[in-house]
Design a protein around this motif. Structure first.
Motif, PDB file in Angstrom:
ATOM      1  N   GLU A 128       0.918  -1.004  -0.103  1.00  0.00           N
ATOM      2  CA  GLU A 128      -0.119  -0.175  -0.038  1.00  0.00           C
ATOM      3  C   GLU A 128       0.852   1.227  -0.024  1.00  0.00           C
ATOM      4  N   ARG A 130       3.954   1.576  -1.315  1.00  0.00           N
ATOM      5  CA  ARG A 130       4.376   1.765  -2.475  1.00  0.00           C
ATOM      6  C   ARG A 130       3.398   2.304  -3.686  1.00  0.00           C
ATOM      7  N   ARG A 131       2.230   1.895  -3.492  1.00  0.00           N
ATOM      8  CA  ARG A 131       0.941   2.366  -4.162  1.00  0.00           C
ATOM      9  C   ARG A 131       0.925   4.022  -4.236  1.00  0.00           C
ATOM     10  N   LEU A 132       0.842   4.263  -2.967  1.00  0.00           N
ATOM     11  CA  LEU A 132       0.920   5.611  -2.593  1.00  0.00           C
ATOM     12  C   LEU A 132       2.022   6.669  -3.207  1.00  0.00           C
ATOM     13  N   ARG A 134       3.773   5.804  -5.966  1.00  0.00           N
ATOM     14  CA  ARG A 134       3.582   5.714  -7.360  1.00  0.00           C
ATOM     15  C   ARG A 134       2.505   6.359  -7.609  1.00  0.00           C
ATOM     16  N   GLU A 135       1.445   6.489  -6.994  1.00  0.00           N
ATOM     17  CA  GLU A 135      -0.018   7.231  -7.694  1.00  0.00           C
ATOM     18  C   GLU A 135      -0.135   8.308  -7.144  1.00  0.00           C
ATOM     19  N   GLU A 136       0.334   8.803  -5.851  1.00  0.00           N
ATOM     20  CA  GLU A 136       0.118  10.143  -5.165  1.00  0.00           C
ATOM     21  C   GLU A 136       1.150  11.044  -5.249  1.00  0.00           C
ATOM     22  N   GLY A 137       2.436  10.601  -5.487  1.00  0.00           N
ATOM     23  CA  GLY A 137       3.748  11.244  -5.617  1.00  0.00           C
ATOM     24  C   GLY A 137       4.275  11.405  -4.298  1.00  0.00           C
ATOM     25  N   GLU A 140       8.550   7.561  -0.418  1.00  0.00           N
ATOM     26  CA  GLU A 140       8.341   6.677   0.675  1.00  0.00           C
ATOM     27  C   GLU A 140       9.673   6.252   1.592  1.00  0.00           C
TER      28      GLU A 140
END
Length: 333
Positions: A128, A130-132, A134-137, A140
């Protein structure tokens, strides 16, 4: 990236005045029981109640272009990132599994962090995060496999050996390896003869199993009194795995019964409220798994525990951990 002692000294400058200078105090009971000077590095006295603030401050200070930061956490790293992000005035989204105690979730929200609950393991929470990113800039920040995080945690080693250069053994709670890697790197650079022992619980110890296998491996995440030591090390681990593999002299595992007793010892003998993860070094000595040959220090890593569970432990009641019951007993030295 090749981490060096210079990186740890640089981190010490970044965190100065905020997350450094925690007390190093003797434990008369543990000294008498072990036959050696036994010292406690009180990272539970940090502003967020845990050592993770050191690495988080150092890592967040290095973020330049991002909409905010994100991480996965079993609790304390998330607190550290939320605190450090709040100091910078930037967004922090902390990803956690369903196994994380509610007290740790509430603590992160109180610091202004957003919490995303994802799945039942640290690996699910990491996906999750990593998704944030990738998708929300968001930027991490790994709880353990990040050079700035490891360098920040390594400042604990600097402080211990500055105060007591005669230390012969360091007992370090071991999870993803950020703490152990940083402390071992600092300590071995200052004194190559010092003995570094990583300690974890005997169920779901990811770094232990990975070093045995010679590569990062997945383990089942199991409820434990030392819940802060749960979770994997990441299948693409670049830093903490090789550092722990190369710098730790030994890894020792302790049982839930031994952790239970050591929590009672720390409370009744040293009057310290602390998480189960903090006492694994004490548990290893009390159980006879580690013999000491000189002045020794261990790290009391944090105080952000589930108080109902802690109350059950110190009052000698049974504690249910998933499919096992730790049978309670009144404290007796």
């Amino acid at each position: 990236m090749q981490l060096t002692l210079a990186d740890i000294y640089s981190a010490a400058k970044v965190i100065r005045g905020v997350a450094d200078g925690t007390p190093l105090v003797p434990s008369p009971f543990m000294s008498a029981r072990s036959g050696a000077d036994f010292l406690l590095k009180l990272e539970n006295m940090q502003p967020i109640g845990a050592f993770k603030l050191r690495g988080a401050l150092n890592a967040v200070a290095g973020v330049t272009e991002a909409r905010g930061v994100t991480c996965c956490s079993t609790g304390n790293h998330g607190r550290g990132v939320a605190y450090a992000a709040g100091q910078r005035g930037i967004r922090a989204v902390i990803c956690m599994s369903e196994l994380v105690p509610q007290a740790k979730v509430d603590g992160i929200r109180a610091l202004g962090g957003e919490v995303h609950i994802a799945g039942r393991s640290q690996d699910d929470a990491q996906a999750e995060s990593r998704r944030l990113a990738r998708e929300e800039g968001l930027f991490e920040i790994s709880p353990f496999d990040d050079p700035l995080v490891i360098a920040g945690q390594g400042t604990i080693g600097l402080e211990i050996l500055s105060a007591r250069p005669d230390i012969t053994t360091l007992l370090v709670p071991l999870s993803g390896g950020g703490l152990a890697a940083g402390v071992a790197l600092a300590a071995k650079a200052i004194n190559p003869q010092i003995r570094l022992i990583g300690i974890s619980m005997d169920r779901g110890a990811a770094m232990y199993e990975s070093i045995r296998a010679g590569k990062p491996v997945e383990v089942e995440e199991i409820p434990s009194l030392a819940d802060s030591l749960g979770g994997g090390i990441g299948m693409e681990n670049r830093l903490s795995f090789p550092l722990c593999r190369d710098l730790l002299d030994e890894i020792v595992l302790v049982s839930e019964d031994e952790i239970y007793h050591a929590m009672q010892v720390l409370y009744y003998e040293d009057r310290i409220v602390a998480e189960g993860a903090c006492v694994v070094g004490m548990a290893a000595v009390l159980s006879g798994r580690i013999k000491l040959d000189g002045p020794t220090a261990t790290i009391v890593t944090g105080r952000n525990l589930d108080m109902p569970t802690f109350t059950r432990v110190v009052t000698g009641q049974h504690v249910q951990l998933g499919d096992i019951t730790v049978k309670g007993k009144p404290y007796a030295a």
